[in-house]
Structures are given as structure tokens and as C-alpha cells.
Design a protein around this motif. Structure first.
Motif, PDB file in Angstrom:
ATOM      1  N   ARG A  19       0.840  -1.206   0.000  1.00 10.38           N
ATOM      2  CA  ARG A  19       0.000   0.000   0.000  1.00 10.38           C
ATOM      3  C   ARG A  19       0.878   1.260   0.000  1.00 10.38           C
ATOM      4  NH1 ARG A  19      -4.790   2.529   1.479  1.00 10.38           N
ATOM      5  NH2 ARG A  19      -4.504   4.366   2.801  1.00 10.38           N
ATOM      6  N   THR A  20       1.934   1.244   0.817  1.00  9.24           N
ATOM      7  CA  THR A  20       2.843   2.385   0.879  1.00  9.24           C
ATOM      8  C   THR A  20       3.493   2.632  -0.477  1.00  9.24           C
ATOM      9  OG1 THR A  20       3.316   1.972   3.220  1.00  9.24           O
ATOM     10  CG2 THR A  20       4.906   3.310   2.004  1.00  9.24           C
ATOM     11  N   LEU A  21       3.961   1.569  -1.116  1.00 14.25           N
ATOM     12  CA  LEU A  21       4.563   1.700  -2.444  1.00 14.25           C
ATOM     13  C   LEU A  21       3.577   2.297  -3.441  1.00 14.25           C
ATOM     14  CD1 LEU A  21       6.738  -1.488  -3.176  1.00 14.25           C
ATOM     15  CD2 LEU A  21       7.487   0.879  -2.951  1.00 14.25           C
ATOM     16  N   PHE A  22       2.331   1.861  -3.355  1.00 17.86           N
ATOM     17  CA  PHE A  22       1.310   2.348  -4.286  1.00 17.86           C
ATOM     18  C   PHE A  22       1.051   3.842  -4.086  1.00 17.86           C
ATOM     19  CE2 PHE A  22      -3.188   3.254  -5.258  1.00 17.86           C
ATOM     20  CZ  PHE A  22      -3.193   2.928  -6.617  1.00 17.86           C
ATOM     21  N   VAL A  23       0.852   4.254  -2.838  1.00 19.90           N
ATOM     22  CA  VAL A  23       0.544   5.665  -2.547  1.00 19.90           C
ATOM     23  C   VAL A  23       1.715   6.565  -2.930  1.00 19.90           C
ATOM     24  CG1 VAL A  23       0.060   7.334  -0.710  1.00 19.90           C
ATOM     25  CG2 VAL A  23      -1.106   5.109  -0.723  1.00 19.90           C
ATOM     26  N   VAL A  24       2.926   6.150  -2.549  1.00 23.07           N
ATOM     27  CA  VAL A  24       4.107   6.948  -2.881  1.00 23.07           C
ATOM     28  C   VAL A  24       4.283   7.021  -4.400  1.00 23.07           C
ATOM     29  CG1 VAL A  24       6.624   7.083  -2.691  1.00 23.07           C
ATOM     30  CG2 VAL A  24       5.265   6.479  -0.691  1.00 23.07           C
ATOM     31  N   SER A  25       4.026   5.918  -5.079  1.00 25.28           N
ATOM     32  CA  SER A  25       4.171   5.895  -6.536  1.00 25.28           C
ATOM     33  C   SER A  25       3.198   6.857  -7.216  1.00 25.28           C
ATOM     34  CB  SER A  25       3.960   4.474  -7.062  1.00 25.28           C
ATOM     35  OG  SER A  25       4.960   3.600  -6.573  1.00 25.28           O
ATOM     36  N   PHE A 201      -3.581   9.848   1.996  1.00 24.53           N
ATOM     37  CA  PHE A 201      -3.587   8.391   1.848  1.00 24.53           C
ATOM     38  C   PHE A 201      -2.425   7.633   2.485  1.00 24.53           C
ATOM     39  CE2 PHE A 201      -6.013   9.971  -1.874  1.00 24.53           C
ATOM     40  CZ  PHE A 201      -7.227   9.356  -1.593  1.00 24.53           C
ATOM     41  N   LEU A 202      -1.347   8.318   2.888  1.00 24.95           N
ATOM     42  CA  LEU A 202      -0.212   7.589   3.457  1.00 24.95           C
ATOM     43  C   LEU A 202      -0.459   7.286   4.937  1.00 24.95           C
ATOM     44  CD1 LEU A 202       2.499   6.411   2.597  1.00 24.95           C
ATOM     45  CD2 LEU A 202       3.599   8.487   3.417  1.00 24.95           C
ATOM     46  N   ARG A 203      -1.368   6.365   5.156  1.00 23.92           N
ATOM     47  CA  ARG A 203      -1.745   5.931   6.504  1.00 23.92           C
ATOM     48  C   ARG A 203      -1.945   4.419   6.488  1.00 23.92           C
ATOM     49  NH1 ARG A 203      -4.840  10.386   9.048  1.00 23.92           N
ATOM     50  NH2 ARG A 203      -5.049  12.098   7.594  1.00 23.92           N
ATOM     51  N   PRO A 204      -1.570   3.716   7.553  1.00 26.61           N
ATOM     52  CA  PRO A 204      -0.815   4.165   8.729  1.00 26.61           C
ATOM     53  C   PRO A 204       0.626   4.497   8.367  1.00 26.61           C
ATOM     54  CG  PRO A 204      -1.110   1.797   8.793  1.00 26.61           C
ATOM     55  CD  PRO A 204      -1.914   2.280   7.627  1.00 26.61           C
ATOM     56  N   GLU A 205       1.303   5.171   9.274  1.00 27.19           N
ATOM     57  CA  GLU A 205       2.647   5.680   9.027  1.00 27.19           C
ATOM     58  C   GLU A 205       3.669   4.533   8.946  1.00 27.19           C
ATOM     59  OE1 GLU A 205       5.837   7.375   8.216  1.00 27.19           O
ATOM     60  OE2 GLU A 205       4.090   8.682   8.343  1.00 27.19           O
TER      61      GLU A 205
END
Length: 419
Positions: A19-25, A201-205
Motif C-alpha cells: 500500500r505504501t509503495l502504491f501511494v508513494v508511486s 492516503f499515506l496511513r498508517p505511518e
């Protein structure tokens, strides 16, 4: 947020990593479009306002210098409040800087232009620091690939930006803004959008959860082996910084003066945008394959490949006739590829060499040095070209990149002796 539920569940960790990779991307698509503006038309705006080539490298130097201060701040913010706070703030501030550049061109204020470029640099710094966010939950065999995933998505915006120069120029002219400021209208919207995506969207940290996971692992390791200690690898941090600093100086110096060099040889702005588009595409698009190669072949081998590729780029740029679009595209593409090899191998080595408890702060500090080196490269590039020529600048840059080879041989030998 139940942090311990992530610590206990490998499945939840994997899900959050993806999920983190997706949001950052997604944020990087916008971020890539934002950074392209300064690269494509920054030098041309300064040249037009100042009436000389000698200081055409100043815009790149200024927004790179601004990115140095922002890298420090974003790193500290991320260390204390998490990636979400640091990255979203950096992108939004960069967007405000782009708005300042637009106003400066409208009122023809060189002082406001320079001040705004410093602020605009926050977006550049944040765009680079976002690559670290994907590594927080990655294991040692995934880190370079995680870095590369976020950089691949930067390609979409970064390539689109320069190729929208004419479109944005016409749009700017239609609303009474100088056409060269058009790409900064795109940059303002793109950077602010990137910041909002991360904030929402970058949650949780991911950084906080990664710290808890590592703390739990350290307790287990100490129970099994009390002599175990988790210290950063200072030699690895130093070498990682050298890799990224050298590649940044060479890339920024040659890239900055290419639009001016092309302008002198009668190329239209659309042609400049095309060459820079290929260059930025080569900076980011190969990332997925580069990440896999760095994880498989090692950080050392790919750093050496970076030096060789940058050397080749410098010599082709020096030897290419000024009216040869083909050779300029090849040279600038190799320049981007060499930077890509250096950034991903250096970033992976930096993550390998730091402890999670201080990682974001250390990453921010190293990115300050990278930004300052880029600022120096940008500022000196205009002076070198004004005092000599673009081919001289290209040859000097290519020769400088060769220093990566002895640095990596030394590092490889030192590690072998230690082992």
C-alpha cells in the motif's frame, strides 16, 4: 492505529508495504511533472531576464540549493512526525515556490524569481526523499527494487512535463503569462497534488511501524546473543554519499547547459523539451530493472556501471555536433541512465548502512549534500560554458564520474578485509 497488530502479523506488514509503495508511486507521478519545469525552462528564463549565458546555470543552482535546505527539513520532519508529514509539507511548499516563479515572470522581477526558485527546490528534494518511504518496510533483498518502483512512476510525470512545454506555453500566453512560465503552472498544480495524495492516503505511518518491528527484532537478537549491537555502518554511509554526490554533480552540470547549448544552435523549444524528456525518462524509466540488478548483482557493481555510463555520456555530448538531435538524445539518455544507476545503488547502500531509529535523519542529511553538490554543478556549469565551451563541460563531467571506480574498489576491499 494498533501498531502491535502490524508487528505481530507478517501478512499485515506485506499489505502495508504494498500500500505504501502504491501511494508513494501515485504521488511521484505528480512529483515528476513538477520537477521537470525547472529543468526544462529555468535556464532559459534566467537567460532571457539577465541577457547573458554566464548566469544561465543559476536557476538550477538556486532550486537545487533550496532543495538542500528542504532535504534537511523534510528529513527531520519525517524522523519526528513520519514520512506523511515530511513529504506532504515538502511538496506543497514546492508548489508555492512554482507559483512565485509564475508571478516573477509576469512582473519581470529577477529577485522574486531567484527567491521563488529556492522555495520551488523543496519539491525537488521531496521528490527524491520519497524514494526512501518505500524502503521502510522492505527487507534487504527488496530495498533497491522498492526504491526503483517509486522512481518508475516518477517517469510518467517527468517525461510528460518537458513534452508539454508548448501546450503549457500556449496556455500561459492565453491567460496573460509569459509562455516560458507555462511549465511552472503545471509544476504548481502537480506538486500540490502530490502533497495532498500523501497527506490523505499515506496511513498508517510506515516509518513508525518499521521502528516497532525493528525494536522487537533487536530484543529477540539480544536475548539470543547479548553481544549483538545495532550500529550504523559509517563507511557504508560515506561511500553511499560519495556515489550519489558525484553522479548528481555530473548529471546536473551537463543537463543544465544542454537547453542553452541547443538554443545557440537554433533548436526550437519543442526540440529542447524532447531531448530533456528523453533525459528525464532515462533517469527514471529504467529504475525497475536497475533495482533488480542492484539487489541481484550488488551495490558495488552497479555503482561502477554508473561511472562508466556517465563517462560515455560526457564524451558523446562533447563530440556531438550542435545540430545533431540524435547524438544529443543519446548523450542525455546515457546521462540520465548513469545517474539512475548511481542513485539507486547509492540509496540502497545508504539504507543498508543505517539503523531505523536514525534512518530518516541520516537520509535527509545525505540528501542535503547531494543537493548542494547539484547546486554547485549547476552554478559552475554556466561559468564553464561561458569561459570555454559545452564540450569542455561535458568532458570534465565525464572524467569526474570515473572517480566512482576507485572509490568502489576501495570499499569492496575494505569490506572483504573486515569479513
Amino acid at each position: 492505529m494498533d501498531v502491535q497488530s502490524y508487528v505481530r502479523s507478517a501478512e499485515k506488514q506485506t499489505s502495508l508495504y504494498k500500500r505504501t509503495l502504491f501511494v508513494v508511486s501515485i504521488s511521484q507521478i505528480f512529483g515528476g511533472a513538477g520537477l521537470a519545469a525547472g529543468v526544462t525552462v529555468g535556464a532559459l528564463i534566467a537567460q532571457q531576464m539577465l541577457g547573458t549565458d554566464a548566469y544561465a546555470g543559476l536557476p538550477t543552482a538556486l532550486f537545487t540549493l533550496g532543495s538542500a535546505g528542504a532535504a534537511f527539513s523534510v528529513g527531520r520532519l519525517s524522523q519526528r512526525y513520519g514520512r506523511r508529514a515530511g513529504l506532504s509539507a515538502g511538496f506543497i511548499i514546492g508548489g508555492l515556490g512554482a507559483i512565485g516563479v509564475i508571478i516573477a515572470t509576469v512582473i519581470n522581477s529577477i529577485l522574486l524569481l531567484f527567491a521563488s526558485l529556492l522555495i520551488y527546490g523543496a519539491g525537488t528534494a521531496t521528490n527524491l526523499q520519497a524514494r526512501y518511504a518505500g524502503t521502510d518496510l522492505a527487507n534487504s533483498k527488496q530495498r533497491a527494487t522498492a526504491i526503483s518502483m517509486t522512481m518508475v512512476f516518477t517517469t510518467f510525470g517527468a517525461v510528460a512535463g518537458p513534452n508539454l512545454v508548448n501546450v503549457m506555453g500556449r496556455f500561459a500566453a492565453s491567460i496573460g503569462v509569459p509562455s516560458l512560465a507555462g511549465p511552472f503552472i503545471l509544476a504548481a498544480a502537480a506538486y500540490i497534488s502530490a502533497g495532498l495524495v500523501l497527506f490523505i492516503f499515506l496511513r498508517p505511518e510506515p516509518l513508525f511501524i518499521a521502528r516497532e518491528i525493528e525494536a522487537t527484532k533487536q530484543v529477540i537478537r539480544k536475548n539470543e546473543n547479548p553481544a549483538t549491537s545495532g550500529h550504523s555502518n559509517k563507511r557504508g554511509i560515506l561511500v553511499a554519499a560519495i556515489i550519489m554526490i558525484l553522479t548528481q554533480i555530473v548529471m546536473v552540470a551537463i543537463m543544465t547547459m544542454t537547453p542553452v547549448h541547443m538554443h545557440h544552435h537554433g533548436h526550437e523549444l519543442s526540440m529542447v523539451g524532447l531531448v530533456i524528456g528523453f533525459h528525464i525518462g532515462a533517469m527514471y524509466l529504467p529504475s525497475l530493472f536497475t533495482g533488480i540488478l542492484v539487489d541481484k548483482l550488488g551495490r558495488t557493481m552497479m555503482a561502477v556501471a554508473s561511472g562508466v555510463t556517465l563517462l560515455l555520456a560526457g564524451f558523446i555530448a562533447a563530440l556531438a555536433p550542435g545540430d545533431s538531435m540524435t547524438l544529443l538524445i543519446i548523450a542525455l539518455s546515457l546521462l540520465g541512465l548513469g545517474w539512475n544507476f548511481g542513485l539507486i545503488s547509492g540509496t540502497a547502500l545508504l539504507v543498508d548502512s543505517t539503523e531505523i531509529s536514525t534512518r530518516a535523519k541520516t537520509q535527509g542529511t545525505v540528501d542535503v549534500l547531494i543537493a548542494l553538490s547539484g547546486a554547485a554543478g549547476g552554478a559552475l556549469s554556466g561559468m564553464v560554458v561561458a569561459g570555454s565551451s559545452f564540450p569542455t563541460l561535458s568532458i570534465v563531467g565525464g572524467a569526474l564520474s570515473v572517480l566512482l571506480i576507485p572509490v568502489m574498489i576501495w570499499y569492496h576491499r575494505q569490506n572483504r578485509i573486515k569479513d
